[in-house]
Design an enzyme around this catalytic site. Structure first.
Site, short mmCIF file in Angstrom:
data_model
loop_
_atom_site.label_atom_id
_atom_site.label_comp_id
_atom_site.label_asym_id
_atom_site.label_seq_id
_atom_site.Cartn_x
_atom_site.Cartn_y
_atom_site.Cartn_z
N ALA A 68 0.81 -1.21 0.00
CA ALA A 68 0.00 0.00 0.00
C ALA A 68 0.85 1.27 0.00
CB ALA A 68 -0.94 -0.01 1.20
N LYS A 165 7.91 5.21 11.84
CA LYS A 165 6.98 6.31 12.08
C LYS A 165 6.19 6.48 10.81
CE LYS A 165 9.42 9.02 15.54
NZ LYS A 165 10.73 9.69 15.51
N GLU A 231 -1.23 -6.98 10.09
CA GLU A 231 -0.43 -7.35 11.26
C GLU A 231 -0.91 -6.64 12.53
OE1 GLU A 231 3.79 -7.38 10.33
OE2 GLU A 231 3.43 -8.57 8.52
N GLU A 350 0.84 -12.59 2.98
CA GLU A 350 1.95 -11.69 2.61
C GLU A 350 3.21 -12.43 2.99
OE1 GLU A 350 2.09 -7.50 4.28
OE2 GLU A 350 4.14 -8.16 4.70
N TYR A 355 12.12 -9.64 5.94
CA TYR A 355 11.27 -8.48 6.25
C TYR A 355 12.08 -7.19 6.33
CZ TYR A 355 12.53 -9.46 11.20
OH TYR A 355 13.20 -9.69 12.38
N GLY A 356 11.37 -6.08 6.44
CA GLY A 356 12.05 -4.80 6.41
C GLY A 356 12.40 -4.42 4.98
N GLY A 357 11.59 -4.87 4.02
CA GLY A 357 11.81 -4.48 2.63
C GLY A 357 12.72 -5.42 1.85
#
Ligand SMILES: *[C@@H]1O[C@H](CO)[C@@H](O)[C@H](O)[C@H]1NC(C)=O
Ligand SMILES: *[C@@H]1O[C@H](CO)[C@@H](O)[C@H](O)[C@H]1NC(C)=O
Ligand SMILES: *[C@@H]1O[C@H](CO)[C@@H](O)[C@H](O)[C@H]1NC(C)=O
Ligand SMILES: *[C@@H]1O[C@H](CO)[C@@H](O)[C@H](O)[C@H]1NC(C)=O
Ligand SMILES: *[C@@H]1O[C@H](CO)[C@@H](O)[C@H](O)[C@H]1NC(C)=O
Length: 553
Positions: A68, A165, A231, A350, A355-357
């Site tokens: 998204a 953030k 999540e 998903e 993770y983290g891109g």
């Protein structure tokens, strides 16, 4: 568990013992495949049962996501109008396209036009009226400009991910139109993830914004399905809001009621709760959720990544132990679902390598294919119904299509999987206890019957060689006179360096698009009758055994 290597074995087999094992199995109408190691003549044999279907997965088993965060700057949604991207997406059908992720819970629909009061009168709406797919095409000049700007945008998004953030964003009906037209014109089935962090003072879901969105989509006749929240187990960390499984279940029941009142969506799909993978601290949310809302959903979704992108190593991608962690997590989820709502399908809603891109320099290279193909094999074998790859395009490095909208190795792997692998999962495993068994991973399905060039009864064997050297795979007489098509995938560059390559070869030829709208033919290589299959080290391959005579295929 669930691993070939964990199947019953007869120790280090002497040739005679091997022979009698083979004979024994042959008598029991199983097809045995013997593998002879080139170097030390150790032998490994496979047990293949082609007489019964072990599991059957969804026709859309291999599916994809768009994060998204693409909508964070709405103009980047125009990238979805790229004819190249659409051609690439089309080759992955049938598949779901999930639009969701962390950003979905920080997004609000903010329509610009007056469609609600005067449906088709707005000038801008007319532009999208009765749309034809050509109309949404992104002109080349604009595509180039967007791609340049996208490079900057991806690094901004990456920062946001690192800092945890999340900025709130608004999206208009144009963003929805672009997303829908991409899905519909590519033939993907859109699943839209709604924001669950819009809460009332009493901490129940505030559905107002979702209702504005669903009525807009309905006014456009957009056929799609839905999710709510991403999540939820980490809402406290991301937004300082705590939602337990029971409350989330109530929110889903509420959403199901809203959908039921819609003419278009009364029986549309609703999937959830998109929990992160099981960890010590948040096991209860899924149980509580299912106790409350199992009836409201069509499939249970959870997310899985093997490793943290920040500290993942090349070795992780080739480590059988790391690959096996998927089985452990899957078992935990399946146990939970089984105990509360046994018939509910379970989806990886998903999932990706890291993770983290993604892991820099790894998740978008040849070596990522080991995690991806093993995940596809293992997930199907364990009965997961759908696996949605994070992401088709988007920021990070785990994408299938890069920032220039060119296909990466995992894209080509996915297309081949789509073409060759059918939804019926058959059992295959390594019988012998020989040394390299853990470095050899094998999976067996019926051949996809939609690939019209293969006959009934054909099976697709896919194998991963996690070690460095070639192995010859000799088929026993019963199958060895079957014609075999091999699709061997290797890095385009030799040696260990090749693992980091963003280019991939199929049967020795570099894979690339013919032009902006055309994929290459992707044909298999005939294995000469009676010759062993030669699977090079550090590679993976699909083999179509055309005359396996599998009655169930
Ligand atoms: C494996 O194949 C190679 C190439 O065809 C051949 O030279 C070698 O002898 C084979 N090894 C075994 C054990 O069959
Ligand atoms: C095969 O093709 C049919 C018709 O297009 C489609 O409905 C089905 O989902 C396809 N199945 C697979 C496994 O590709
Ligand atoms: C989706 O695409 C099909 C053609 O593939 C088209 O007939 C249909 O009208 C489209 N749906 C919408 C809502 O535009
Ligand atoms: C891959 O190559 C290595 C070389 O040592 C061999 O031991 C291993 O069995 C091979 N695996 C497969 C699946 O071909
Ligand atoms: C394959 O071999 C079996 C047994 O050796 C034989 O019965 C069968 O006719 C052969 N099939 C083909 C297509 O040659």
């Amino acid at each position: 568990m669930g691993q070939p290597g964990a199947m019953k074995s007869s120790g280090a087999l002497a040739p005679l013992a091997l022979f009698s094992t083979l004979l024994f199995l042959a008598l029991y109408a199983k097809t045995v495949l013997a593998l002879f190691l080139a170097e030390d003549f150790e032998s490994v044999s496979l047990d293949m049962n082609v007489h019964s279907v072990h599991k059957r997965v969804n026709e859309r088993f291999l599916s994809v996501t768009i994060d998204a965060s693409l909508v964070a700057e709405e103009r980047f949604m125009y990238l979805l109008g790229s004819p190249k991207l659409r051609a690439l997406a089309k080759a992955l059908t049938p598949a779901f396209l999930r639009f969701g992720g962390t950003k979905q819970d920080f997004m609000k629909f903010n329509p610009q036009s007056e469609y609600l009061s005067s449906k088709s009168n707005s000038r801008k709406s007319v532009h999208y009226q009765g749309y034809s797919c050509d109309r949404f095409e992104l002109p080349p000049l604009l595509e180039d400009k967007l791609k340049q700007e996208w490079t900057l945008q991806t690094s901004l998004l990456h920062q946001e991910e690192l800092q945890r953030k999340y900025k709130k964003v608004k999206f208009s009906e144009y963003a929805v139109d672009l997303l829908y037209s991409f899905a519909n014109c590519s033939g993907l089935d859109l699943i839209f993830g709604l924001n669950a962090l819009l809460r009332t003072p009493g901490n129940t879901w505030d559905s107002q914004n979702a209702e504005v969105l669903t009525s807009y989509c309905e006014s456009r006749h957009y056929v799609m399905s839905w999710e709510l929240g991403n999540e939820p187990n980490s809402y406290e960390k991301k937004a300082g809001i705590r939602i337990d499984g029971h409350q989330l279940g109530q929110d889903f029941l509420h959403l199901r009621n809203i959908l039921q009142e819609s003419k278009l969506y009364h029986s549309s799909g609703l999937y959830g709760p998109d929990v992160g993978q099981p960890r010590e601290h948040h096991k209860d949310i899924l149980t509580e959720f299912l106790e409350t809302a199992a009836d409201a959903i069509d499939a249970t979704t959870w997310h899985h990544y093997y490793v943290n992108g920040r500290d993942a190593s090349l070795e992780d991608f080739l480590d059988p132990q790391v690959l096996d962690t998927l089985a452990v997590k899957t078992n935990e989820v399946l146990e939970t679902v089984l105990s509360v709502s046994p018939m509910k399908k379970v989806w990886l809603g998903e999932t990706s390598s890291a993770y983290g891109g993604g892991a820099m320099g790894l998740s978008d290279t040849f070596v990522a294919g080991f995690m991806w193909l093993d995940k596809l094999g293992l997930a199907a074998k364990m009965g997961l119904d759908v696996v949605m790859r994070q992401v088709l395009i988007g920021s990070g490095t785990y994408h299938l299509v890069d920032d220039n909208l060119d296909p990466l190795p995992d894209y080509w792997l996915s297309v081949l999987y789509k073409r060759l692998v059918g939804p019926e999962v058959l059992k295959a495993g390594v019988l012998s206890n020989s040394v390299p068994k853990r470095l050899l991973r094998v999976y067996l399905h019926c051949t996809n019957r939609n690939s019209s060039s293969y006959r009934q009864g054909a099976v697709t064997l896919f194998t991963l060689n996690l070690s460095k050297h070639q192995i010859n795979i000799s088929l026993p007489a019963r199958i060895s006179n079957s014609s075999i098509k091999a699709f061997v995938l290797q890095s385009a560059e030799p040696g260990e360096k090749g693992l980091y390559s963003r280019a991939i070869k199929l049967n020795g030829a570099l894979l690339k698009m013919v032009d902006e709208r055309t994929l290459p033919p992707l044909s298999g290589a005939e294995v000469p009758l009676g010759e062993p299959l030669k699977l090079p080290g550090l590679s993976f391959a699909f083999y179509i055994l055309q005359q396996a005579h599998a009655a169930v295929c």
